[in-house]
Design an enzyme around this catalytic site. Structure first.
Site, short mmCIF file in Angstrom:
data_model
loop_
_atom_site.label_atom_id
_atom_site.label_comp_id
_atom_site.label_asym_id
_atom_site.label_seq_id
_atom_site.Cartn_x
_atom_site.Cartn_y
_atom_site.Cartn_z
N ARG A 130 0.93 -1.13 0.13
CA ARG A 130 0.06 0.13 -0.03
C ARG A 130 0.66 1.22 0.04
O ARG A 130 0.38 2.38 0.44
CB ARG A 130 -0.89 0.10 1.23
CG ARG A 130 -2.10 -1.08 1.04
CD ARG A 130 -3.21 -0.60 1.78
NE ARG A 130 -4.11 -1.68 1.74
CZ ARG A 130 -4.32 -2.70 2.50
NH1 ARG A 130 -3.70 -2.90 3.49
NH2 ARG A 130 -5.38 -3.51 2.02
N LYS A 152 3.86 11.49 -11.37
CA LYS A 152 2.97 10.58 -12.37
C LYS A 152 3.61 9.25 -12.48
O LYS A 152 4.65 9.21 -13.07
CB LYS A 152 2.54 11.16 -13.63
CG LYS A 152 1.59 12.38 -13.76
CD LYS A 152 1.19 12.76 -14.93
CE LYS A 152 0.13 13.75 -15.14
NZ LYS A 152 -0.16 14.33 -16.39
N GLU A 194 10.78 17.92 -25.32
CA GLU A 194 10.21 18.56 -23.94
C GLU A 194 10.80 19.49 -23.22
O GLU A 194 10.20 20.29 -22.63
CB GLU A 194 10.42 17.12 -22.97
CG GLU A 194 9.53 15.81 -23.46
CD GLU A 194 8.18 15.93 -23.34
OE1 GLU A 194 7.35 16.77 -22.63
OE2 GLU A 194 7.24 14.95 -23.48
N LYS A 236 8.74 22.85 -14.38
CA LYS A 236 7.71 21.61 -14.04
C LYS A 236 7.39 21.67 -12.75
O LYS A 236 6.22 21.49 -12.09
CB LYS A 236 8.23 20.27 -14.46
CG LYS A 236 7.37 19.34 -14.25
CD LYS A 236 7.29 17.89 -15.08
CE LYS A 236 6.11 17.25 -14.72
NZ LYS A 236 6.27 15.85 -15.80
N GLU A 246 -3.40 17.59 -11.62
CA GLU A 246 -3.93 17.86 -12.90
C GLU A 246 -5.63 18.51 -13.04
O GLU A 246 -6.10 17.90 -13.87
CB GLU A 246 -3.78 16.82 -13.96
CG GLU A 246 -3.62 17.44 -15.53
CD GLU A 246 -2.85 16.38 -16.58
OE1 GLU A 246 -1.80 16.02 -16.23
OE2 GLU A 246 -3.82 16.16 -17.41
N ARG A 250 -1.72 21.87 -14.87
CA ARG A 250 -0.66 20.92 -15.00
C ARG A 250 -0.85 20.49 -16.48
O ARG A 250 -0.13 19.86 -16.94
CB ARG A 250 -0.96 19.92 -13.90
CG ARG A 250 0.20 18.68 -14.39
CD ARG A 250 0.50 17.76 -13.17
NE ARG A 250 1.20 17.07 -13.74
CZ ARG A 250 2.14 15.97 -12.97
NH1 ARG A 250 1.72 16.19 -11.38
NH2 ARG A 250 3.11 15.16 -13.01
N ASN A 254 0.74 18.97 -21.30
CA ASN A 254 0.56 18.31 -22.38
C ASN A 254 0.59 18.88 -23.83
O ASN A 254 0.25 18.45 -24.72
CB ASN A 254 -0.93 17.80 -22.42
CG ASN A 254 -0.93 16.87 -20.86
OD1 ASN A 254 -0.08 16.33 -20.75
ND2 ASN A 254 -2.24 16.99 -20.13
N HIS A 257 1.04 17.18 -26.93
CA HIS A 257 0.71 15.57 -26.54
C HIS A 257 -0.41 15.03 -27.31
O HIS A 257 -0.49 13.93 -27.36
CB HIS A 257 0.67 15.40 -25.19
CG HIS A 257 2.43 15.24 -24.72
ND1 HIS A 257 3.00 16.59 -24.61
CD2 HIS A 257 2.95 14.52 -24.05
CE1 HIS A 257 4.16 16.30 -23.98
NE2 HIS A 257 4.41 15.01 -23.34
N HIS A 261 0.38 11.91 -29.00
CA HIS A 261 0.03 10.62 -28.93
C HIS A 261 -0.68 9.82 -30.17
O HIS A 261 -0.67 8.80 -30.18
CB HIS A 261 -1.01 10.81 -27.47
CG HIS A 261 -0.34 10.99 -26.22
ND1 HIS A 261 -1.03 11.34 -25.15
CD2 HIS A 261 0.85 10.58 -25.88
CE1 HIS A 261 -0.08 11.52 -24.33
NE2 HIS A 261 1.21 10.72 -24.51
N HIS A 275 8.67 9.27 -28.47
CA HIS A 275 7.92 10.10 -27.77
C HIS A 275 8.17 11.62 -28.10
O HIS A 275 7.14 12.26 -28.36
CB HIS A 275 7.61 9.88 -26.26
CG HIS A 275 6.97 10.49 -25.53
ND1 HIS A 275 5.35 10.54 -25.70
CD2 HIS A 275 7.28 11.62 -24.71
CE1 HIS A 275 5.02 11.64 -24.99
NE2 HIS A 275 5.98 12.30 -24.13
N1 GLY Z 1 4.24 14.66 -18.54
C1 GLY Z 1 3.16 15.52 -18.16
C2 GLY Z 1 2.89 15.55 -16.55
O1 GLY Z 1 3.75 15.33 -15.70
O2 GLY Z 1 2.03 16.24 -16.20
#
Ligand code: GLY
Length: 373
Positions: A130, A152, A194, A236, A246, A250, A254, A257, A261, A275
Site C-alpha cells: 500500500r 505521475k 520536452e 515543471k 492535474e 498541469r 501536455n 501531446h 499521442h 515520444h
Molecule cells: N508529463 C506531463 C505531466 O507530468 O503532467
C-alpha cells in the site's frame, strides 16, 4: 569541460516536498544524497534495465551506495529495455519479485533508468504494501526534464498508454547530466523536444535561450545541459506545486501531446517515432492550429517549427514518411486520449511563444485541416 556544480530544484508539496539535484557526476554521489533524503537505515531495492547496466550506471550507483554503507536488499532487479515491460504482466512479475525479497514498508525503491523504468517502478512503489517510498535516478534527457518529476507513475493497458497508474511522488530525484553522454543522439534530440516545451508554455526568454544554446544542449556541453535541465525542472516543479493532480494548469504540460499521442498510437508505439519526436510534431501542429484559429501570430509558429527542425526533430509529414499520416485516423486516436472529457478533446493552444492555454472549444474541421496540411 565538466564542472562540479549542482543545482537544487525544490518541488513544494507540503510534507511530500522533495529536491531534484542536477549536475554532472551526481550519480557517483547517490549514496550521500540518498542518505540525506531518507537516512542510512532503510533498505533499498534498485530497479533498472539492461541498457543502463551495460552503460555502467548501475555499477556507479551500487558503489556509491556501498561507500556510504547504505543497506541494499539483494541484487538489482534488471529488466529488459523497452516500452513492452510497462504492461500488466511485467508489473505483476516486478511486484512478486519485490515481495519475494521480503521488503517491508520502510523499504525504498530506487528507479534507475529512463521513463519506462521510472513509471513502472514508481507505480510498483505506489502499490506494494500500500505504498513505499521511492527515488528517481533518471538516465535520459526526457525522464530528467519530465517523467521523473511530478509523481505521475503508471503502466500501459491494451486500451492505451499510461491508463493504469497513480500519483505517487518520489522522495528525491537525482539528474546526472553527464549520463546523457551515453545516449544515442536520437534519444537526446527526442528528450530535447520536452525541454523546448517549457519555453513554449510560459517562458519565452527560455525559448530564446534555447534558440541560441540548443545546439550546445544537444551536443553535450555540460553547462548548457545543466541549465536546460534545471530550468525545465524548475518550470515543471512550479506547475506541479500549483496543481499536483492535474485539475487545471498541469494540463499545460501536455502541449504537443494530444497530436503527439495520436502519431504514436498510429505507429503502434514502435520505434518509427519516439515520444519526444511525436511531441515535436504535436507542438508544431498545436501552433499551426492556433494560427489557423486566429489566436497566434504566424511568425511565432514559424519560429517554433524552425527551431525544432534545427534541433533535428520532425516538424511535418515530409520528415516522417514512415508514419501513417491519415488525418481522420489521427483524429480518431485523439478521441481515445485519456484527457478527453465528456467527449471533448482538450487542446493546449498558444497565443504566442510562452503563452499556452487550455481549451476544449476547437472544431474538428479545423483540426482536420491542420492535419491535412
Ligand atoms: N508529463 C506531463 C505531466 O507530468 O503532467
Amino acid at each position: 569541460m565538466t564542472e562540479m556544480v549542482r543545482d537544487t530544484v525544490r518541488v513544494e508539496l507540503g510534507e511530500r516536498s522533495y529536491d531534484i539535484l542536477v549536475g554532472a557526476g551526481v550519480l557517483a554521489e547517490a549514496g550521500r544524497h540518498i542518505a540525506g533524503a531518507i537516512g542510512r537505515k532503510r533498505r533499498l531495492v534498485i530497479v533498472t534495465d539492461e541498457n543502463v547496466r551495460a552503460a555502467g550506471h548501475l555499477a556507479v550507483v551500487e558503489q556509491a551506495l556501498g561507500a556510504e554503507g547504505l543497506p541494499v536488499t539483494g541484487a538489482a532487479i534488471v529488466l529488459p529495455p523497452g516500452e513492452h515491460i510497462k504492461g500488466c504482466d511485467s508489473f505483476g512479475t516486478l511486484l512478486e519479485s519485490l515481495l519475494g525479497r521480503g521488503i517491508d514498508r520502510k523499504t525504498v525503491l530506487v528507479a534507475l533508468g529512463g521513463g519506462v523504468i521510472g513509471d513502472l517502478t514508481g507505480f510498483a512503489a505506489a502499490c506494494a504494501l500500500r505504498g513505499l517510498d521511492f527515488i528517481q535516478i533518471p538516465t535520459t534527457l526526457l525522464s530528467q526534464v519530465d517523467s521523473s518529476v511530478g509523481g505521475k507513475t503508471g503502466i500501459n493497458s491494451k486500451h492505451g498508454k499510461n491508463l493504469i497508474g497513480a500519483f505517487h511522488q518520489p522522495k528525491l530525484v537525482l539528474a546526472d547530466t553527464a549520463v546523457l553522454d551515453t545516449l544515442e543522439p536520437r534519444e537526446v534530440r527526442s528528450g530535447y523536444a520536452e525541454v523546448v516545451k517549457y519555453g513554449l508554455i510560459n517562458d519565452p526568454a527560455f525559448f530564446g535561450w534555447l534558440e541560441r544554446h540548443g545546439e550546445e544542449v544537444i551536443a553535450g556541453d555540460d553547462k548548457a545541459r545543466r541549465q536546460a535541465v534545471t530550468t525545465s525542472c524548475r518550470a515543471k516543479a512550479a506547475i506541479v506545486g500549483a496543481d499536483e493532480r492535474e485539475s487545471g494548469q498541469r494540463a499545460l504540460l501536455n502541449l504537443g501531446h494530444t497530436f503527439g499521442h495520436a502519431f504514436e498510437a498510429a505507429c503502434g508505439y514502435d520505434d518509427r517515432l519516439r515520444h519526444g519526436e511525436a511531441v515535436a510534431l504535436g507542438m508544431v501542429l498545436a501552433f499551426e492550429l492556433s494560427v489557423r484559429l486566429g489566436l497566434c501570430p504566424a511568425a511565432d509558429a514559424l519560429r517554433v517549427r524552425a527551431h525544432l527542425f534545427e534541433a533535428g526533430l520532425p516538424t511535418g509529414r515530409a520528415d516522417v514518411p514512415e508514419v501513417p499520416w491519415i488525418a481522420e485516423e489521427l483524429l480518431a486516436h485523439m478521441g481515445h486520449d485519456k484527457k478527453v472529457c465528456d467527449g471533448r478533446i482538450t487542446f493546449v493552444l498558444a497565443r504566442g511563444i510562452g503563452k499556452a492555454f487550455l481549451t476544449s472549444e476547437v472544431d474538428t474541421a479545423d483540426v482536420l485541416q491542420v492535419l491535412e496540411g
